[in-house]
Design an enzyme around this catalytic site. Sequence first.
Site, PDB file in Angstrom:
ATOM      1  N   ASP A   1      -7.710   2.379  -4.092  1.00 21.89           N
ATOM      2  CA  ASP A   1      -8.690   2.201  -3.023  1.00 21.89           C
ATOM      3  C   ASP A   1      -9.185   3.574  -2.584  1.00 21.89           C
ATOM      4  O   ASP A   1      -8.439   4.356  -1.993  1.00 21.89           O
ATOM      5  CB  ASP A   1      -8.043   1.470  -1.844  1.00 21.89           C
ATOM      6  CG  ASP A   1      -9.040   1.168  -0.728  1.00 21.89           C
ATOM      7  OD1 ASP A   1     -10.240   1.459  -0.898  1.00 21.89           O
ATOM      8  OD2 ASP A   1      -8.608   0.632   0.308  1.00 21.89           O
TER       9      ASP A   1
ATOM     10  N   ASP B   1      -0.326  -6.776   3.540  1.00 22.14           N
ATOM     11  CA  ASP B   1       0.956  -6.113   3.750  1.00 22.14           C
ATOM     12  C   ASP B   1       1.110  -5.487   5.130  1.00 22.14           C
ATOM     13  O   ASP B   1       2.089  -4.778   5.384  1.00 22.14           O
ATOM     14  CB  ASP B   1       1.195  -5.041   2.680  1.00 22.14           C
ATOM     15  CG  ASP B   1       0.179  -3.892   2.741  1.00 22.14           C
ATOM     16  OD1 ASP B   1      -0.822  -4.021   3.476  1.00 22.14           O
ATOM     17  OD2 ASP B   1       0.380  -2.881   2.052  1.00 22.14           O
TER      18      ASP B   1
ATOM     19  N   GLU C   1     -11.252  -0.177  -5.699  1.00 20.76           N
ATOM     20  CA  GLU C   1     -11.827  -0.730  -4.468  1.00 20.76           C
ATOM     21  C   GLU C   1     -12.728   0.298  -3.796  1.00 20.76           C
ATOM     22  O   GLU C   1     -12.324   1.443  -3.576  1.00 20.76           O
ATOM     23  CB  GLU C   1     -10.691  -1.145  -3.537  1.00 20.76           C
ATOM     24  CG  GLU C   1     -11.118  -1.987  -2.362  1.00 20.76           C
ATOM     25  CD  GLU C   1      -9.941  -2.388  -1.492  1.00 20.76           C
ATOM     26  OE1 GLU C   1     -10.200  -2.849  -0.365  1.00 20.76           O
ATOM     27  OE2 GLU C   1      -8.781  -2.237  -1.914  1.00 20.76           O
TER      28      GLU C   1
ATOM     29  N   LYS D   1     -12.154  -9.758   4.463  1.00 21.56           N
ATOM     30  CA  LYS D   1     -11.201  -9.519   5.546  1.00 21.56           C
ATOM     31  C   LYS D   1     -11.672 -10.269   6.788  1.00 21.56           C
ATOM     32  O   LYS D   1     -12.866 -10.294   7.093  1.00 21.56           O
ATOM     33  CB  LYS D   1     -11.093  -8.023   5.872  1.00 21.56           C
ATOM     34  CG  LYS D   1     -10.512  -7.169   4.753  1.00 21.56           C
ATOM     35  CD  LYS D   1     -10.509  -5.690   5.138  1.00 21.56           C
ATOM     36  CE  LYS D   1      -9.933  -4.830   4.036  1.00 21.56           C
ATOM     37  NZ  LYS D   1     -10.047  -3.376   4.355  1.00 21.56           N
TER      38      LYS D   1
ATOM     39  N   LYS E   1      -3.892   4.538  -2.089  1.00 21.26           N
ATOM     40  CA  LYS E   1      -4.996   5.139  -1.363  1.00 21.26           C
ATOM     41  C   LYS E   1      -5.356   6.472  -2.013  1.00 21.26           C
ATOM     42  O   LYS E   1      -4.500   7.335  -2.212  1.00 21.26           O
ATOM     43  CB  LYS E   1      -4.604   5.370   0.105  1.00 21.26           C
ATOM     44  CG  LYS E   1      -4.436   4.089   0.904  1.00 21.26           C
ATOM     45  CD  LYS E   1      -5.741   3.345   1.083  1.00 21.26           C
ATOM     46  CE  LYS E   1      -5.615   2.172   2.043  1.00 21.26           C
ATOM     47  NZ  LYS E   1      -6.906   1.472   2.226  1.00 21.26           N
TER      48      LYS E   1
ATOM     49  N   THR F   1       0.822  -1.209   0.000  1.00 22.73           N
ATOM     50  CA  THR F   1       0.000   0.000   0.000  1.00 22.73           C
ATOM     51  C   THR F   1       0.854   1.256   0.000  1.00 22.73           C
ATOM     52  O   THR F   1       1.805   1.388   0.779  1.00 22.73           O
ATOM     53  CB  THR F   1      -0.923   0.014   1.224  1.00 22.73           C
ATOM     54  OG1 THR F   1      -1.740  -1.155   1.214  1.00 22.73           O
ATOM     55  CG2 THR F   1      -1.812   1.252   1.224  1.00 22.73           C
TER      56      THR F   1
END
Length: 322
Positions: free
Chosen positions: A170, A293, A196, A241, A145, A120
């Site tokens: 995302d 990660d 995402e 998740k 992000k 990320t």
Amino acid sequence: MRRISARAERWPLAAAFVIARGAKIEAEVVVVEIADGAHVGRGEAVPYARYGETVDGVLAQLAEVPREISRDRLQDILSPGAARNALDCALWDLEAKQKGVRAWTLAGLSRLDPVKTCLTISLGSPEEMAHAASAEARRPMLKLKLGGPDDLDRVEAVRAAAPKTRLVVDANEALSFDDLQRLAPELARLDVQLIEQPLPAGHDAELDGYDSPVPLCADETLHTRAELAACRGRYAYVNIKLDKAGGLTEALALKREAQAAGFEIMVGSMVATSLAAAPAMILAQGVKVADLDGPLLLARDREPGLTVTGSMLEPPSSELWG
């Protein structure tokens, strides 16, 4: 007689982790241990404010759980979330140790293969994100992000800094449908593989009839099998998740149903230590996108932790989990 204990831990991050909703400089986790006198099973979870969770609230939930709880019974007495995840994963670990097998065997797998994770890149200025991406340009996949509708310059800067890397973006619910319609063709031009959670959860109906040029992935929209039907026709991927599903037990059931319904699977995680990532590796077997990660983002990981070679997570030792 079994003993269940839970504690909060704080793990500093190597750098600030910034998303559309805010920034953090440490991972706050809850660790559960279940001891039967001969073995100890462990699980780790991350209470997430987005879902109304706090460390104190999760610890309070865990304090009320009967000592002889089973994984099947757990699904009925705790709602999906961090508390159930930590306890469920600890029960998997304990059962594996009691039976002298690995947890993936209990899950019906003959082996556990290494998992390739994306890395990320936190939300920042285009220059900051490009600098971070340049340092990681040899990784097979980066996850960016985003913070809002004006983020195309950030993606363009990262693409220039890492021209060969697969990219996932995302938005963490930061876009409107109009933003998505405007940005998606540009993201396709930049060879972004996946978007995402573009819209806020609860606004998913706006995606009805929309043919996105980049596949969309549900994250905050989907926690358990209960939300799966609402994702049909709107998302190509679902992000599973453990903390959202409430543990490996529900997450595996969700994966099976999602695949049967034609969804591609992304397996994600919160920012946490290797103890949280290890059970997610079972879930991540054979999926197209893995975002595990968390241990790579810490200033230091627990010992023993997962062995990481580049972007490959090696199967955990039994001393760590499972």
